[in-house]
Design an enzyme around this catalytic site. Structure first.
Site, PDB file in Angstrom:
ATOM      1  N   GLU A 173      -6.851  75.945 -91.112  1.00  0.00           N
ATOM      2  CA  GLU A 173      -6.103  75.979 -92.373  1.00  0.00           C
ATOM      3  C   GLU A 173      -7.010  75.744 -93.576  1.00  0.00           C
ATOM      4  O   GLU A 173      -6.814  76.348 -94.636  1.00  0.00           O
ATOM      5  CB  GLU A 173      -4.973  74.942 -92.343  1.00  0.00           C
ATOM      6  CG  GLU A 173      -3.932  75.179 -91.269  1.00  0.00           C
ATOM      7  CD  GLU A 173      -3.308  76.566 -91.341  1.00  0.00           C
ATOM      8  OE1 GLU A 173      -3.163  77.106 -92.445  1.00  0.00           O
ATOM      9  OE2 GLU A 173      -2.965  77.108 -90.273  1.00  0.00           O
ATOM     10  N   HIS A 231      -8.610  79.000 -94.604  1.00  0.00           N
ATOM     11  CA  HIS A 231      -7.704  79.815 -95.430  1.00  0.00           C
ATOM     12  C   HIS A 231      -7.717  79.323 -96.876  1.00  0.00           C
ATOM     13  O   HIS A 231      -7.850  80.115 -97.820  1.00  0.00           O
ATOM     14  CB  HIS A 231      -6.272  79.719 -94.899  1.00  0.00           C
ATOM     15  CG  HIS A 231      -6.015  80.461 -93.631  1.00  0.00           C
ATOM     16  ND1 HIS A 231      -6.459  81.754 -93.416  1.00  0.00           N
ATOM     17  CD2 HIS A 231      -5.329  80.118 -92.511  1.00  0.00           C
ATOM     18  CE1 HIS A 231      -6.059  82.157 -92.221  1.00  0.00           C
ATOM     19  NE2 HIS A 231      -5.387  81.181 -91.648  1.00  0.00           N
TER      20      HIS A 231
END
Length: 222
Positions: free
Chosen positions: A27, A30
Site C-alpha cells: 500500500e 501505491h
C-alpha cells in the site's frame, strides 16, 4: 527442501508476520508513486508510511491470518490529479505488485544467506528462520501475482486498462463490485488455487535461480 509441517500455530504466526511485513509495503508503494505523480490524497490521509496501523483492514487481516488470503485498506487515488489519468492509474497500480516482487527477492536472498550460514541442518534456529523467510517470500509472490490478475478491483485491471479503449475500460469498471464478488467466490472455492500456484511456482523458481550467486560466493569463500 523445506518442511511446512511445523503446525498450525506456526503458520498463523507467519501469516500474522506477513500482515505487518508485506501488506503495508504494497500500500505504501501505491501511495508513494501516486504522490510522486502529483496526487497528494494518500499523503493527506496519512498513508505515505509503512506503519501497518495506517494500512491494515480488520477483516482483511483476520482473513489473511486464518485463511492465507487477505487485504489491506486500499489507497485512495484521484485520477484527475495526473496529467494522463489512465497512465497514472496504471503506474500507481503496478507499484504495488512490483514492490511485492522486490520484497520477495530480498526475502529469498535472506533465505540463501541463512542456508549458507547455518548449512544444511534440518533442525534448530537456522532451519526455523529459513522456513519463515521462505514462506514470507512465497506470500509476497502470491500477493503480487494475484493482484496482477486483469480484473477489477485488482491492480492488474488498472494496468490492463492502459491498453483498452476508454469505453471498454470504463464499462468494465462499472461492474467492479460484481466482478470482485465473483473473484472472492473463486478463491474460496479453490478454483483459482491451481493456476495461481503454478504461476507462483514459476516465479519462486526464477527467484531461486537469480539468487544462486549467493551460494557460489559462499563456495568461493569456503
Amino acid at each position: 527442501m523445506f518442511d511446512f509441517s511445523s503446525g498450525r500455530l506456526l503458520q498463523i504466526a507467519i501469516q500474522l508476520l506477513a500482515v505487518v511485513a508485506i501488506l503495508p509495503i504494497h500500500e505504501f508503494a501505491h501511495a508513494y508513486i501516486a504522490d510522486k505523480l502529483g496526487d497528494t490524497t494518500a499523503r493527506k490521509m496519512g498513508r505515505l508510511t509503512i506503519n501497518p496501523l495506517h494500512h491494515l483492514d480488520l477483516i482483511g487481516t483476520v482473513c489473511l491470518i486464518f485463511t492465507g488470503f487477505g487485504w489491506a485498506k486500499p489507497v485512495i487515488v484521484d485520477p484527475g490529479a495526473f496529467k494522463n489519468p489512465k497512465r497514472g492509474m496504471a503506474v500507481v497500480a503496478a507499484a504495488g505488485p512490483i514492490s511485492n516482487l522486490l520484497l520477495a527477492l530480498v526475502y529469498m536472498l535472506i533465505v540463501k544467506v541463512l542456508i549458507v550460514f547455518f548449512g544444511g541442518n534440518d533442525s534448530g534456529v537456522g532451519h526455523f528462520l529459513i522456513q519463515i523467510f521462505y514462506i514470507l517470500t512465497y506470500i509476497s509472490v502470491s500477493l503480487a501475482i494475484f493482484n496482477l490478475l486483469p480484473v477489477p478491483p485488482l491492480d492488474g485491471s488498472r494496468i490492463a486498462g492502459l491498453f483498452l479503449p476508454d469505453k471498454a475500460y470504463f464499462g468494465l469498471m462499472r461492474y467492479e463490485r460484481y466482478i470482485s464478488i465473483a473473484i472472492f467466490l473463486l478463491l474460496f472455492t479453490g478454483i483459482l488455487s491451481r493456476p495461481l500456484s503454478i504461476v507462483n511456482g514459476v516465479v519462486m523458481n526464477f527467484l531461486d535461480f537469480i539468487t544462486q550467486p549467493v551460494n557460489l560466493l559462499a563456495g568461493l569463500i569456503h
